[in-house]
Design a protein around this motif. Structure first.
Motif, mmCIF file in Angstrom:
data_model
loop_
_atom_site.group_PDB
_atom_site.id
_atom_site.type_symbol
_atom_site.label_atom_id
_atom_site.label_comp_id
_atom_site.label_asym_id
_atom_site.label_seq_id
_atom_site.Cartn_x
_atom_site.Cartn_y
_atom_site.Cartn_z
ATOM 1 N N THR A 1 0.821 -1.207 0.000
ATOM 2 C CA THR A 1 0.000 0.000 0.000
ATOM 3 C C THR A 1 0.856 1.257 0.000
ATOM 4 O OG1 THR A 1 -0.126 0.272 2.414
ATOM 5 C CG2 THR A 1 -1.709 -1.242 1.393
ATOM 6 N N GLY A 2 0.248 2.333 -0.460
ATOM 7 C CA GLY A 2 0.851 3.654 -0.385
ATOM 8 C C GLY A 2 -0.211 4.665 -0.014
ATOM 9 N N LEU A 3 -0.049 5.333 1.110
ATOM 10 C CA LEU A 3 -0.977 6.345 1.626
ATOM 11 C C LEU A 3 -2.346 5.756 1.987
ATOM 12 C CD1 LEU A 3 -0.196 9.334 -0.793
ATOM 13 C CD2 LEU A 3 0.827 8.825 1.432
ATOM 14 N N VAL A 4 -2.411 4.453 2.202
ATOM 15 C CA VAL A 4 -3.666 3.783 2.565
ATOM 16 C C VAL A 4 -3.663 3.492 4.061
ATOM 17 C CG1 VAL A 4 -5.101 1.728 2.241
ATOM 18 C CG2 VAL A 4 -3.919 2.758 0.287
ATOM 19 N N GLN A 5 -4.759 3.834 4.732
ATOM 20 C CA GLN A 5 -4.904 3.542 6.159
ATOM 21 C C GLN A 5 -5.754 2.298 6.413
ATOM 22 O OE1 GLN A 5 -6.449 7.021 8.127
ATOM 23 N NE2 GLN A 5 -4.697 8.302 7.576
ATOM 24 N N ARG A 6 -6.748 2.091 5.558
ATOM 25 C CA ARG A 6 -7.614 0.915 5.708
ATOM 26 C C ARG A 6 -8.136 0.503 4.336
ATOM 27 N NH1 ARG A 6 -11.294 3.079 8.284
ATOM 28 N NH2 ARG A 6 -13.039 3.003 6.821
ATOM 29 N N TYR A 7 -8.247 -0.811 4.139
ATOM 30 C CA TYR A 7 -8.788 -1.308 2.880
ATOM 31 C C TYR A 7 -9.631 -2.547 3.141
ATOM 32 C CZ TYR A 7 -5.073 -4.879 2.969
ATOM 33 O OH TYR A 7 -4.250 -5.919 3.317
ATOM 34 N N THR A 8 -10.423 -2.921 2.142
ATOM 35 C CA THR A 8 -11.274 -4.108 2.232
ATOM 36 C C THR A 8 -10.999 -5.028 1.057
ATOM 37 O OG1 THR A 8 -13.046 -2.947 3.410
ATOM 38 C CG2 THR A 8 -13.660 -4.951 2.237
ATOM 39 N N LEU A 9 -10.899 -6.321 1.354
ATOM 40 C CA LEU A 9 -10.810 -7.348 0.321
ATOM 41 C C LEU A 9 -12.158 -8.048 0.221
ATOM 42 C CD1 LEU A 9 -7.366 -9.003 1.185
ATOM 43 C CD2 LEU A 9 -7.823 -7.199 -0.481
ATOM 44 N N PHE A 10 -12.630 -8.248 -0.998
ATOM 45 C CA PHE A 10 -13.853 -9.009 -1.250
ATOM 46 C C PHE A 10 -13.430 -10.367 -1.804
ATOM 47 C CE2 PHE A 10 -14.803 -4.517 -1.630
ATOM 48 C CZ PHE A 10 -15.890 -4.384 -0.771
ATOM 49 N N LEU A 11 -13.878 -11.428 -1.162
ATOM 50 C CA LEU A 11 -13.354 -12.758 -1.457
ATOM 51 C C LEU A 11 -14.439 -13.707 -1.949
ATOM 52 C CD1 LEU A 11 -11.076 -13.093 1.708
ATOM 53 C CD2 LEU A 11 -10.414 -12.320 -0.584
ATOM 54 N N ASN A 12 -14.025 -14.631 -2.816
ATOM 55 C CA ASN A 12 -14.900 -15.719 -3.252
ATOM 56 C C ASN A 12 -14.064 -16.974 -3.462
ATOM 57 O OD1 ASN A 12 -13.629 -15.462 -5.749
ATOM 58 N ND2 ASN A 12 -15.352 -14.416 -6.725
ATOM 59 N N GLY A 13 -14.709 -18.033 -3.912
ATOM 60 C CA GLY A 13 -14.029 -19.305 -4.061
ATOM 61 C C GLY A 13 -12.979 -19.337 -5.146
ATOM 62 N N ARG B 1 -20.705 -11.905 -12.729
ATOM 63 C CA ARG B 1 -19.381 -12.523 -12.778
ATOM 64 C C ARG B 1 -18.465 -12.012 -11.668
ATOM 65 N NH1 ARG B 1 -17.306 -16.337 -15.087
ATOM 66 N NH2 ARG B 1 -15.843 -15.380 -16.543
ATOM 67 N N GLN B 2 -18.967 -11.088 -10.865
ATOM 68 C CA GLN B 2 -18.203 -10.598 -9.717
ATOM 69 C C GLN B 2 -19.065 -10.725 -8.466
ATOM 70 O OE1 GLN B 2 -16.692 -6.608 -10.513
ATOM 71 N NE2 GLN B 2 -14.823 -7.455 -11.369
ATOM 72 N N LEU B 3 -19.182 -11.953 -7.981
ATOM 73 C CA LEU B 3 -19.969 -12.242 -6.790
ATOM 74 C C LEU B 3 -19.024 -12.594 -5.644
ATOM 75 C CD1 LEU B 3 -22.818 -14.392 -8.383
ATOM 76 C CD2 LEU B 3 -22.862 -11.953 -7.809
ATOM 77 N N PHE B 4 -19.188 -11.902 -4.529
ATOM 78 C CA PHE B 4 -18.275 -12.072 -3.401
ATOM 79 C C PHE B 4 -19.081 -12.305 -2.121
ATOM 80 C CE2 PHE B 4 -16.159 -9.360 -6.515
ATOM 81 C CZ PHE B 4 -14.981 -10.071 -6.718
ATOM 82 N N PRO B 5 -19.019 -13.505 -1.545
ATOM 83 C CA PRO B 5 -19.782 -13.796 -0.329
ATOM 84 C C PRO B 5 -19.063 -13.443 0.971
ATOM 85 C CG PRO B 5 -18.781 -15.798 -1.135
ATOM 86 C CD PRO B 5 -18.403 -14.717 -2.111
ATOM 87 N N ALA B 6 -17.839 -12.923 0.872
ATOM 88 C CA ALA B 6 -17.094 -12.581 2.086
ATOM 89 C C ALA B 6 -16.296 -11.311 1.863
ATOM 90 C CB ALA B 6 -16.159 -13.722 2.484
ATOM 91 N N GLN B 7 -16.103 -10.567 2.932
ATOM 92 C CA GLN B 7 -15.250 -9.389 2.861
ATOM 93 C C GLN B 7 -14.451 -9.271 4.144
ATOM 94 O OE1 GLN B 7 -18.651 -6.521 2.432
ATOM 95 N NE2 GLN B 7 -17.500 -5.359 3.969
ATOM 96 N N LEU B 8 -13.290 -8.674 4.013
ATOM 97 C CA LEU B 8 -12.356 -8.590 5.126
ATOM 98 C C LEU B 8 -11.729 -7.208 5.124
ATOM 99 C CD1 LEU B 8 -11.101 -10.424 7.336
ATOM 100 C CD2 LEU B 8 -9.309 -10.997 5.685
#
Length: 280
Positions: free
Chosen positions: A211-223, A264-271
């Motif tokens: 990261t650069g200049l990022v304090q918080r981010y979210t990942l969206f995850l799938n299988g 085509r971009q379905l994400f059942p989890a996020q972190l």
């Protein structure tokens, strides 16, 4: 619409895509963005900010303001096809040559076609029909990868929506684009102070993020990205920032499906990940 580089133009393009998708059976992995002259600038700007939507972009006889060059990094997995006339008297060909050099510098593949033709009325600033067969063949060969294993996103403060399977949520002080970037820009924009996040699935259930200049981010995850039956490890700036099980939920899946409107971009989890301050 004349100013295709504005926020209003971006919203119009996105709304048009959604409208057409509701009315017709559109393959979400075969949507392209193209334009010429001012429209070509729009293809660059909207294409960079919304790269995960497109199978490719094809700007013609156009260019980019120097402060926008860092956003070319967003096109890591989005193919680019450029056309420009060497004798263009409206948009100098050096504009596209500069972009080509920048894409070379960051190691991205692209197609650049530079023609010598002139139109009796438009001079060198036009799209020769002789270029059409190759362009159509290129379109036919492209297909979007909706969930690539490596993603780069550069953001300013007015574009914090999801970018594929990532979203920048909070940053240090960065530039914030005005409605009309060309005539209004703050000091942070002139300094090209933008947030950046690079994420890669480097091994099964291991994602590494810089990261650069990022304090918080979210990942969206799938299988396609992780195996939910096993622990997931997230490494941020070479430090383990998460290690454990990630539980997919129907609530997250439905919320993301409603937000993205992209089958085509379905994400059942996020972190969500808080970025630790880096010690100089």
């Amino acid at each position: 619409m004349g100013a295709w580089f504005t926020r209003g133009a971006e919203e119009l393009v996105l709304a048009t895509i959604r409208s057409v998708q509701r009315r017709y059976h559109i393959d979400p992995d075969r949507i392209f963005l193209t334009g010429m002259s001012n429209g070509g600038i729009g293809a660059w700007v909207i294409g960079m900010h919304q790269a995960p939507l497109f199978a490719g972009i094809a700007p013609m006889a156009s260019g980019l303001d120097e402060v926008l060059m860092p956003f070319l990094a967003n096109l890591r997995t989005t193919p680019v096809y450029m056309i420009h006339g060497a004798k263009d008297q409206v948009m100098p060909v050096e504009l596209s040559r500069t972009i080509a050099r920048e894409l070379d510098a960051i190691g991205y593949a692209y197609v650049y076609r530079e023609h010598q033709r002139e139109h009796p009325m438009a001079g060198g600033h036009y799209f020769p029909r002789e270029e059409l067969p190759d362009l159509v063949a290129w379109f036919n060969a492209q297909r979007r990868n909706p969930v690539p294993t490596t993603v780069t996103v550069v953001r300013e403060a007015s574009h914090f929506q999801p970018f594929g399977w990532m979203r920048i949520d909070a940053t240090d002080a960065i530039a914030a684009f005005s409605e009309d970037l060309v005539s209004k820009r703050d000091e942070l924009t002139r300094k090209k102070r933008y947030a950046r996040l690079d994420a890669s699935v480097v091994a099964p259930n291991r994602i590494e993020v810089e990261t650069g200049l990022v304090q918080r981010y979210t990942l969206f995850l799938n299988g396609q990205l992780v195996d939910f039956s096993k622990p997931v490890t997230i490494v941020t700036n070479k430090q383990v920032s998460f290690e454990g099980m990630v539980a997919p939920t129907v609530e997250t899946l439905l919320r993301q499906a409603r937000l993205r409107q992209d089958a085509r971009q379905l994400f059942p989890a996020q972190l969500s990940i808080q970025v630790l301050k880096q010690v100089p």
